[in-house]
Write a protein that holds these residues in place. Structure first.
Motif, PDB file in Angstrom:
ATOM      1  N   LYS A 189      11.472   7.312  53.316  1.00  0.00           N
ATOM      2  CA  LYS A 189      10.648   7.912  52.271  1.00  0.00           C
ATOM      3  C   LYS A 189      10.969   7.208  50.953  1.00  0.00           C
ATOM      4  CE  LYS A 189       9.885  12.346  52.294  1.00  0.00           C
ATOM      5  NZ  LYS A 189      10.037  13.835  52.102  1.00  0.00           N
ATOM      6  N   ILE A 202       2.469   2.077  50.967  1.00  0.00           N
ATOM      7  CA  ILE A 202       2.083   2.849  52.148  1.00  0.00           C
ATOM      8  C   ILE A 202       1.687   1.916  53.283  1.00  0.00           C
ATOM      9  CG2 ILE A 202       0.403   4.491  53.044  1.00  0.00           C
ATOM     10  CD1 ILE A 202       0.305   5.676  50.169  1.00  0.00           C
ATOM     11  N   CYS A 242       5.436   4.621  55.547  1.00  0.00           N
ATOM     12  CA  CYS A 242       6.241   5.823  55.373  1.00  0.00           C
ATOM     13  C   CYS A 242       5.707   6.613  54.187  1.00  0.00           C
ATOM     14  CB  CYS A 242       7.719   5.474  55.176  1.00  0.00           C
ATOM     15  SG  CYS A 242       8.088   4.734  53.572  1.00  0.00           S
ATOM     16  N   PRO A 243       6.087   7.884  54.039  1.00  0.00           N
ATOM     17  CA  PRO A 243       5.602   8.672  52.911  1.00  0.00           C
ATOM     18  C   PRO A 243       6.094   8.102  51.569  1.00  0.00           C
ATOM     19  CG  PRO A 243       6.600  10.074  54.590  1.00  0.00           C
ATOM     20  CD  PRO A 243       6.943   8.679  54.949  1.00  0.00           C
ATOM     21  N   ILE A 292       6.271   9.222  47.475  1.00  0.00           N
ATOM     22  CA  ILE A 292       6.116  10.230  46.430  1.00  0.00           C
ATOM     23  C   ILE A 292       5.917   9.526  45.103  1.00  0.00           C
ATOM     24  CG2 ILE A 292       7.271  12.081  45.160  1.00  0.00           C
ATOM     25  CD1 ILE A 292       8.779  12.711  47.758  1.00  0.00           C
ATOM     26  N   LEU A 325      -2.837  11.146  44.563  1.00  0.00           N
ATOM     27  CA  LEU A 325      -3.092  11.733  45.881  1.00  0.00           C
ATOM     28  C   LEU A 325      -4.196  10.990  46.622  1.00  0.00           C
ATOM     29  CD1 LEU A 325      -2.860  15.523  44.933  1.00  0.00           C
ATOM     30  CD2 LEU A 325      -1.172  14.187  46.222  1.00  0.00           C
ATOM     31  N   ALA A 335      -0.541   9.143  48.141  1.00  0.00           N
ATOM     32  CA  ALA A 335       0.792   9.692  47.890  1.00  0.00           C
ATOM     33  C   ALA A 335       0.990  11.001  48.648  1.00  0.00           C
ATOM     34  CB  ALA A 335       0.999   9.921  46.393  1.00  0.00           C
ATOM     35  N   GLU A 336       2.190  11.192  49.195  1.00  0.00           N
ATOM     36  CA  GLU A 336       2.504  12.456  49.871  1.00  0.00           C
ATOM     37  C   GLU A 336       2.441  13.604  48.873  1.00  0.00           C
ATOM     38  OE1 GLU A 336       5.833  13.539  53.008  1.00  0.00           O
ATOM     39  OE2 GLU A 336       6.642  13.613  50.957  1.00  0.00           O
ATOM     40  N   LYS A 337       2.946  13.366  47.684  1.00  0.00           N
ATOM     41  CA  LYS A 337       2.844  14.308  46.577  1.00  0.00           C
ATOM     42  C   LYS A 337       3.016  13.550  45.281  1.00  0.00           C
ATOM     43  CE  LYS A 337       6.336  16.982  47.814  1.00  0.00           C
ATOM     44  NZ  LYS A 337       7.412  18.033  47.755  1.00  0.00           N
ATOM     45  N   GLU A 355      14.069  15.290  47.251  1.00  0.00           N
ATOM     46  CA  GLU A 355      13.044  15.124  48.280  1.00  0.00           C
ATOM     47  C   GLU A 355      13.563  14.451  49.546  1.00  0.00           C
ATOM     48  OE1 GLU A 355       9.984  16.320  48.106  1.00  0.00           O
ATOM     49  OE2 GLU A 355      10.318  17.143  46.089  1.00  0.00           O
TER      50      GLU A 355
END
Length: 400
Positions: A4, A23, A28-29, A31, A51, A55-57, A108
């Protein structure tokens, strides 16, 4: 391969492309972390943009007060100016952003951090020296040193291909970095050193030619070197700087056009607007002139270039810088009082000084008073100071 990644994200061209690229490249995720340092962005729009790019968040942290109090105000107290001119608005922001980025990575469960600094600039050093000092176990990803893109035109093409909205166009490709302390401009048309910056480029200040024809007086109160009030109104650090930005900006204060030496060895042209910071630097110095002992001031002044260099290079969290910070803070114990300044067409003019700790004693320096100082004392002082000069010249005469 990382599991991550936390990316320092601004929503601009570089980091928007980087987000998508990370990405795709690492599968992988990711943030996206945004630091609110007072750049007055539409944070909801940036969040949605991050987003939409995958993005994961998107995490947005309000760091304005910490930025001004712990970083900007320290630079004011230190009198730190890189190569005499640059007040280091970008340099001061990077260690704070990187520190918060590390904090988010811990929160995270991320094992990697990434930044959008170019391979030719200073920011890559500032980010990564902070990562090394505070979280040496994290993997660092610097896309500008990994991918095949040659420049921002390649990034624009990539963004257009992937449907990423960007605030920069091919016709106006200079880079902008903004926070509550300053706005910087570099690249593009500004790389021609003979080209004057276009007037419509500036966002914080009016040109001195268009500033009011009537000067404005303001009073700034300091306590132990830190500004705490403007015109008698006590304000938080961020709100105080914002107020001075507004006042200084309308008087055309704080524009700088310079060519600086980057840490990596290149020379770079930067255009800067730092209205509130310019006022604070000048006012703080005026207060030091009446509250600091002569030798303390000289010692502090001798260290200023080194302090500025360390900030500019990215050594904020180094042990030697922390030692110098302690020294600077100690010098500020008596730097309390009020300074009145006059703002007029780009100029900041000292118009009054007062402090309960003032070392200026009118009765001692006045030509009209003799109290506390005997002019005859100067006779022996001058004789001793001149002794070595007499010996040196007598020796030359004997040799002849």
């Amino acid at each position: 391969m990382p599991n991550k990644i936390v990316l320092a994200y601004s929503g601009g061209l570089d980091t928007s492309v980087i987000l998508k690229w990370l990405i795709e490249r690492y599968q992988c995720p990711v943030i996206a972390f945004c630091a609110d340092l007072g750049q007055e962005e539409d944070w909801e729009e940036i969040k949605q943009k991050g987003l939409s790019c995958g993005a994961e968040k998107v995490i947005i942290r309000d760091l304005k007060e910490e930025f001004v109090k712990e970083y900007v105000f320290f630079a004011i107290k230190a009198g730190a100016r890189y190569e005499d001119w640059y007040l280091m608005g970008t340099s001061l922001a990077r260690p704070l952003i990187a520190k918060e980025q590390i904090k988010i990575a811990f929160e995270e469960g991320a094992d990697a951090v990434a930044h959008g600094a170019t391979g030719k600039g200073n920011d890559q050093v500032r980010f990564e020296l902070t990562f090394s000092a505070l979280a040496p176990h994290l993997k660092v990803i610097a896309p500008w040193r990994e991918w095949d893109f040659k420049g921002r035109q390649d990034l624009i093409a990539y963004a257009q291909k992937h449907g990423i909205p960007i605030p920069v166009t091919p016709e106006k490709p200079y880079s902008i970095d903004a926070n509550l302390f300053h706005i910087s401009y570099e690249g593009g048309i500004l790389e021609d050193l003979w080209t004057e910056p276009p007037e419509d480029m500036f966002l914080m200040t009016v040109s001195p030619e268009k500033a009011p024809d009537k000067p404005e007086y303001i009073e700034i109160e300091f306590e132990r070197g830190e500004p705490i009030a403007v015109n008698g109104e006590k304000l938080s650090p961020a709100n105080l700087l914002k107020r001075l930005n507004e006042i200084g900006g309308r008087h055309g204060v704080g524009r700088i056009d310079m060519v600086e030496n980057r840490f990596v060895g290149l020379k770079s042209r930067g255009i800067y607007e730092t209205p509130g910071g310019t006022i604070l630097h000048i006012a703080h110095r005026a207060l030091e002139q009446i509250t600091l002992d002569r030798e303390v001031m000289r010692l502090k002044d001798s260290l200023m270039p080194k302090i500025a260099e360390m900030i500019y290079y990215g050594f904020w969290f180094s042990p030697e810088f922390q030692a110098l910070k302690t020294m600077v803070e100690q010098t500020q114990e008596r730097v309390s009082g009020t300074i009145r300044v006059k703002l007029y067409k780009g100029n900041v003019i000292i118009a009054g000084r007062k402090s309960p700790n003032s070392l200026y004693k009118k009765r001692l320096v006045s030509f009209e008073e003799k109290e506390g100082y005997n002019p005859k004392d100067a006779e022996g002082f001058i004789r001793l100071q001149g002794l070595r000069l007499k010996i040196y010249n007598l020796s030359k005469e004997e040799e002849a």
